[in-house]
Design a protein around this motif. Structure first.
Motif, PDB file in Angstrom:
ATOM      1  N   VAL A 252      -0.832  17.911  57.200  1.00 24.13           N
ATOM      2  CA  VAL A 252      -2.244  17.734  56.842  1.00 24.13           C
ATOM      3  C   VAL A 252      -3.036  17.178  58.016  1.00 24.13           C
ATOM      4  O   VAL A 252      -4.208  17.520  58.205  1.00 24.13           O
ATOM      5  CB  VAL A 252      -2.369  16.820  55.598  1.00 24.13           C
ATOM      6  CG1 VAL A 252      -1.928  15.405  55.894  1.00 24.13           C
ATOM      7  CG2 VAL A 252      -3.799  16.832  55.072  1.00 24.13           C
TER       8      VAL A 252
ATOM      9  N   THR B  50      -3.949  20.051  60.274  1.00 23.46           N
ATOM     10  CA  THR B  50      -5.106  20.778  59.747  1.00 23.46           C
ATOM     11  C   THR B  50      -6.400  20.023  60.020  1.00 23.46           C
ATOM     12  O   THR B  50      -7.407  20.599  60.451  1.00 23.46           O
ATOM     13  CB  THR B  50      -4.945  21.005  58.237  1.00 23.46           C
ATOM     14  OG1 THR B  50      -3.717  21.677  57.985  1.00 23.46           O
ATOM     15  CG2 THR B  50      -6.095  21.837  57.688  1.00 23.46           C
TER      16      THR B  50
ATOM     17  N   ILE C 281      -7.480  20.312  63.694  1.00 26.14           N
ATOM     18  CA  ILE C 281      -8.162  21.564  64.024  1.00 26.14           C
ATOM     19  C   ILE C 281      -9.637  21.501  63.628  1.00 26.14           C
ATOM     20  O   ILE C 281     -10.532  21.849  64.402  1.00 26.14           O
ATOM     21  CB  ILE C 281      -7.469  22.747  63.330  1.00 26.14           C
ATOM     22  CG1 ILE C 281      -6.062  22.951  63.898  1.00 26.14           C
ATOM     23  CG2 ILE C 281      -8.276  24.028  63.492  1.00 26.14           C
ATOM     24  CD1 ILE C 281      -5.264  24.012  63.177  1.00 26.14           C
TER      25      ILE C 281
ATOM     26  N   GLN D  87      -1.021  24.732  64.709  1.00 33.62           N
ATOM     27  CA  GLN D  87      -0.473  25.695  63.761  1.00 33.62           C
ATOM     28  C   GLN D  87       1.046  25.615  63.725  1.00 33.62           C
ATOM     29  O   GLN D  87       1.664  25.683  62.666  1.00 33.62           O
ATOM     30  CB  GLN D  87      -0.924  27.105  64.148  1.00 33.62           C
ATOM     31  CG  GLN D  87      -0.532  28.180  63.135  1.00 33.62           C
ATOM     32  CD  GLN D  87      -0.907  29.570  63.608  1.00 33.62           C
ATOM     33  OE1 GLN D  87      -0.727  29.907  64.778  1.00 33.62           O
ATOM     34  NE2 GLN D  87      -1.444  30.391  62.727  1.00 33.62           N
TER      35      GLN D  87
ATOM     36  N   ILE E 140       2.031  22.637  61.684  1.00 31.50           N
ATOM     37  CA  ILE E 140       1.903  22.874  60.238  1.00 31.50           C
ATOM     38  C   ILE E 140       3.119  23.608  59.702  1.00 31.50           C
ATOM     39  O   ILE E 140       3.730  23.215  58.710  1.00 31.50           O
ATOM     40  CB  ILE E 140       0.621  23.682  59.937  1.00 31.50           C
ATOM     41  CG1 ILE E 140      -0.623  22.848  60.262  1.00 31.50           C
ATOM     42  CG2 ILE E 140       0.576  24.103  58.482  1.00 31.50           C
ATOM     43  CD1 ILE E 140      -1.908  23.620  60.156  1.00 31.50           C
TER      44      ILE E 140
END
Length: 270
Positions: free
Chosen positions: A188, A191, A194, A257, A260
């Motif tokens: 999280v 994310t 980003i 990415q 994640i």
């Protein structure tokens, strides 16, 4: 049949809404001045991409603006992620109306836009107007709500028994957060990284009023250079500048990415 078409439709839509603008940026950045006056999707008759990138790097003060963007973005993102995840952990584990009110106040920044005039006046009173520290504080205050919103829901999915086991072993709150909670928040937080990097890196509005030209960032520098007429009708240089601006964000996206995916798969194995 419908289930088979859905992935294909999603890929086509992604290619249209993401691929076409990206293609236009690349091909326009590679054209000459005459060909780039009317931006199209057509390939340039002769590629001038390296020459255009070299021109904007030397004439557009990109090194100074890049240093300014990093000077503002890196501390802002670090502060937001660290303190936002700490606050989210506390708010996710505490019950009651008081903490519910604090949580609502904490995420209110998502829907309540900050008043620019008030921010500038406050920074002037504090002596932080036109400084990198003031800009970092503004970004931290604006995007702290985003991290709290994302992380609080994720923390609630983490079993409380993990924290209780750490406390039985003698770990204090700080140790529990750093050793147990924070490693589990990597997906999280990647994310959130980003999103916040995207917001801060491309910001012109707040940087224009807070920095006031005392410190250059990449988007603010592009705005100033284009407004001064240096890039007037030089769309090939503007798109080359945009391409240079986009490269660091692409690197952040690729790295985050992978984090994640790694976080999700490691959690599934465990």
């Amino acid at each position: 049949m419908t289930r088979k078409l859905q992935p294909m439709v999603a890929v086509v839509l992604a290619a249209v809404f993401v691929g076409i603008p990206l293609w236009m940026v690349v091909v326009t950045a590679g054209k000459s001045q005459g060909e780039a006056l009317e931006p199209t999707l057509a390939l340039p008759s002769r590629w001038h991409l390296l020459d255009n990138l070299r021109a904007v790097w030397e004439q557009g003060r990109i090194p100074q603006a890049l240093a300014g963007s990093l000077l503002v973005m890196l501390p802002a993102v670090t502060i937001v992620l660290l303190f936002g995840s700490m606050a989210a952990w506390v708010l996710a584990r505490r019950k009651g109306r008081v903490f519910a009110f604090v949580y609502a106040a904490g995420i209110s920044g998502i829907v309540l836009p900050p008043a620019v005039v008030t921010i500038v006046l406050l920074l002037r009173q504090l002596g932080l107007a036109g400084t990198a520290a003031g800009m970092v504080g503004v970004y931290a205050g604006i995007y702290l709500s985003t991290v709290i919103f994302f992380v609080t829901g994720f923390v609630r999915t983490i079993p409380v028994e993990l924290e209780e086991a750490a406390r039985i072993d003698g770990a204090g709150p700080v140790t529990v957060f750093w050793r147990v909670i924070l490693p589990l928040l990597r997906p999280v937080l990647a994310t959130a990284t980003i999103l916040i990097c995207l917001y801060v890196w491309n910001d012109v509005f707040y940087a224009f009023f807070v920095l006031g030209g005392s410190l250059d960032t990449l988007p603010l520098n592009l705005f100033q250079v284009a407004s001064a007429g240096l890039y007037l009708n030089n769309w090939h240089l503007i798109f080359a500048y945009v391409l240079v601006m986009s490269i660091p964000l692409l690197v952040v996206f690729v790295v985050a990415q992978r984090k994640i995916i790694a976080g999700i798969t490691s959690g599934a194995v465990k």
